[in-house]
Design an enzyme around this catalytic site. Structure first.
Site, PDB file in Angstrom:
ATOM      1  N   SER A 159       0.846  -1.199   0.000  1.00 50.71           N
ATOM      2  CA  SER A 159       0.000   0.000   0.000  1.00 50.71           C
ATOM      3  C   SER A 159       0.874   1.239   0.000  1.00 50.71           C
ATOM      4  O   SER A 159       2.027   1.209   0.454  1.00 50.71           O
ATOM      5  CB  SER A 159      -0.888   0.017   1.247  1.00 50.71           C
ATOM      6  OG  SER A 159      -1.572  -1.200   1.357  1.00 50.71           O
TER       7      SER A 159
HETATM    8  C1  LIG Z   1      -3.079  -4.062  -0.047  1.00 53.28           C
HETATM    9  S1  LIG Z   1      -2.402  -5.619   0.310  1.00 53.28           S
HETATM   10  C2  LIG Z   1      -1.735  -5.394   1.934  1.00 53.28           C
HETATM   11  C3  LIG Z   1      -0.492  -4.567   1.965  1.00 53.28           C
HETATM   12  C4  LIG Z   1       0.325  -4.781   3.196  1.00 53.28           C
HETATM   13  N1  LIG Z   1      -0.304  -4.292   4.359  1.00 53.28           N
HETATM   14  C5  LIG Z   1       1.737  -4.301   3.058  1.00 53.28           C
HETATM   15  O1  LIG Z   1       2.221  -3.549   3.904  1.00 53.28           O
HETATM   16  O2  LIG Z   1       2.378  -4.715   2.104  1.00 53.28           O
HETATM   17  C6  LIG Z   1      -3.835  -6.589   0.689  1.00 53.28           C
HETATM   18  C7  LIG Z   1      -3.515  -8.037   0.994  1.00 53.28           C
HETATM   19  O3  LIG Z   1      -4.678  -8.654   1.528  1.00 53.28           O
HETATM   20  C8  LIG Z   1      -4.629 -10.014   1.158  1.00 53.28           C
HETATM   21  N2  LIG Z   1      -5.961 -10.596   1.345  1.00 53.28           N
HETATM   22  C9  LIG Z   1      -7.056 -10.509   0.542  1.00 53.28           C
HETATM   23  N3  LIG Z   1      -8.088 -11.189   1.088  1.00 53.28           N
HETATM   24  C10 LIG Z   1      -7.647 -11.677   2.257  1.00 53.28           C
HETATM   25  C11 LIG Z   1      -8.247 -12.461   3.269  1.00 53.28           C
HETATM   26  N4  LIG Z   1      -9.513 -12.863   3.186  1.00 53.28           N
HETATM   27  N5  LIG Z   1      -7.491 -12.792   4.332  1.00 53.28           N
HETATM   28  C12 LIG Z   1      -6.197 -12.404   4.433  1.00 53.28           C
HETATM   29  N6  LIG Z   1      -5.578 -11.676   3.496  1.00 53.28           N
HETATM   30  C13 LIG Z   1      -6.297 -11.298   2.429  1.00 53.28           C
HETATM   31  C14 LIG Z   1      -4.160  -9.980  -0.286  1.00 53.28           C
HETATM   32  O4  LIG Z   1      -3.647 -11.218  -0.698  1.00 53.28           O
HETATM   33  C15 LIG Z   1      -3.104  -8.860  -0.201  1.00 53.28           C
HETATM   34  O5  LIG Z   1      -1.830  -9.401   0.008  1.00 53.28           O
END
Ligand SMILES: C[S@@+](CC[C@H](N)C(=O)[O-])C[C@H]1O[C@@H](n2cnc3c(N)ncnc32)[C@H](O)[C@@H]1O
Length: 299
Positions: free
Chosen positions: A104
């Protein structure tokens, strides 16, 4: 050659000078931002999030263009895409598809953590580990053994675990569906979701201690998400207010559109009044009502 620490300092200075008040005067947040090397978490090959004239997202490769890669890592308002179509698209060249994981952008991460306001020793649950960057910032604040982070994609989770371990960041990363939370380490003082939801998963409400804080990007009828800051009762209910506009990728299980009326939104919800809604969430769903704020809020 660009210098990561200098770029970090420049980002900090720009955020400090911004009227949006990113750090909110919180010294711990500034310190965490300066202490955690964002570049350590960014994969060697990432996609730029805006398409070129050919409609494809350009690949930035640290091995080929290290300077451009590092500058991209420290672009304040640009997320870098780390996965397309749940990993079906190899990171070998320009591509198109749905973004399914990213690091992000800096301003969003800092703003989310400012609203979360974790304190040393508190138990934190993060949903959406991604690269592991935001959980490393959290662990820097709350200390060893306090941060559990859930990532649904096993390859993304493995990368984050490896990066945490190489940096000595004490984060417990679980590969699972974050909508279920992680009851084994509950209750949590604070829960933060780094992926957006259309409906607040009931497990998060159940796993929050009384008075605990939940910060989550919520889908709206407006075409963008709202970061909502909830306070939990500890009995599976919470009341929240929107604190910022934002755009996040959805949790996997909530990608499909649903009518906003079914999600508790009033038919006449007005985007320019986004601050004046209140969100009530419980096991049965959520209700979003217009409740005008009495006091002005900071940007
Ligand atoms: C925007 S990214 C997060 C960025 C992260 N916080 C960073 O610092 O890099 C969103 C993440 O949520 C994960 N995701 C999506 N659905 C999810 C779920 N149901 N449970 C856990 N993770 C999930 C995706 O695979 C993705 O890696």
């Amino acid at each position: 050659m660009a210098d990561a620490k200098l770029l970090r300092q420049q980002c900090l200075d720009r955020m400090e000078a911004d009227p949006r008040n990113y750090f909110g005067g919180l010294a711990w947040l500034r310190e965490a931002f300066m202490a955690i090397p964002r570049e350590h978490f960014v994969p060697t090959r990432v996609w730029w999030p805006r398409p070129g004239d050919d409609g494809l997202y350009k690949l930035i490769d640290r091995d080929k263009t290290p300077n451009a890669w590092l500058k991209a890592v420290y672009r304040l308002r640009t997320p870098l895409i780390t996965q397309i179509d749940d990993g079906a698209v190899p990171a070998s060249g320009p591509a198109t598809g749905w973004f399914t994981s990213s690091i992000s952008c800096i301003t969003v991460v800092i703003e989310m953590l400012r609203h979360l306001a974790p304190r040393p020793g508190e138990r934190i649950l993060e949903i959406g580990t991604g690269t592991g960057y935001s959980s490393a910032l959290l662990a820097h604040r709350t200390g060893p053994g306090t941060v559990t982070s859930i990532e649904i994609d096993p390859h993304i989770a493995a990368h984050a675990r490896q990066r945490h371990s190489a940096l000595g960041a004490d984060v417990h990363t679980i590969t699972d569906d974050g909508e279920l939370g992680h009851p084994a380490a509950a209750p949590y003082d604070r829960i933060v979701s780094m992926a957006s939801v259309r409906r607040i998963p009931p497990a998060w409400l159940r796993q929050l201690r009384p008075g605990g804080v939940l910060v989550v990007p919520l889908d709206t009828p407006f075409g963008w998400d709202l970061t909502v800051l909830f306070t939990g009762t500890g009995h599976g209910t919470a009341v929240g207010r929107p604190v910022a506009t934002v755009e996040f990728m959805r949790v996997r299980g909530q990608r499909g559109a649903r009518p906003h009326g079914e999600l508790g939104w009033p038919a006449d919800a007005a985007p320019q009044q986004w601050r004046d809604y209140e969100v009530r969430a419980d096991q049965d769903g959520q209700l979003i009502q217009f409740v005008q704020r009495r006091t002005p809020v900071r940007p």
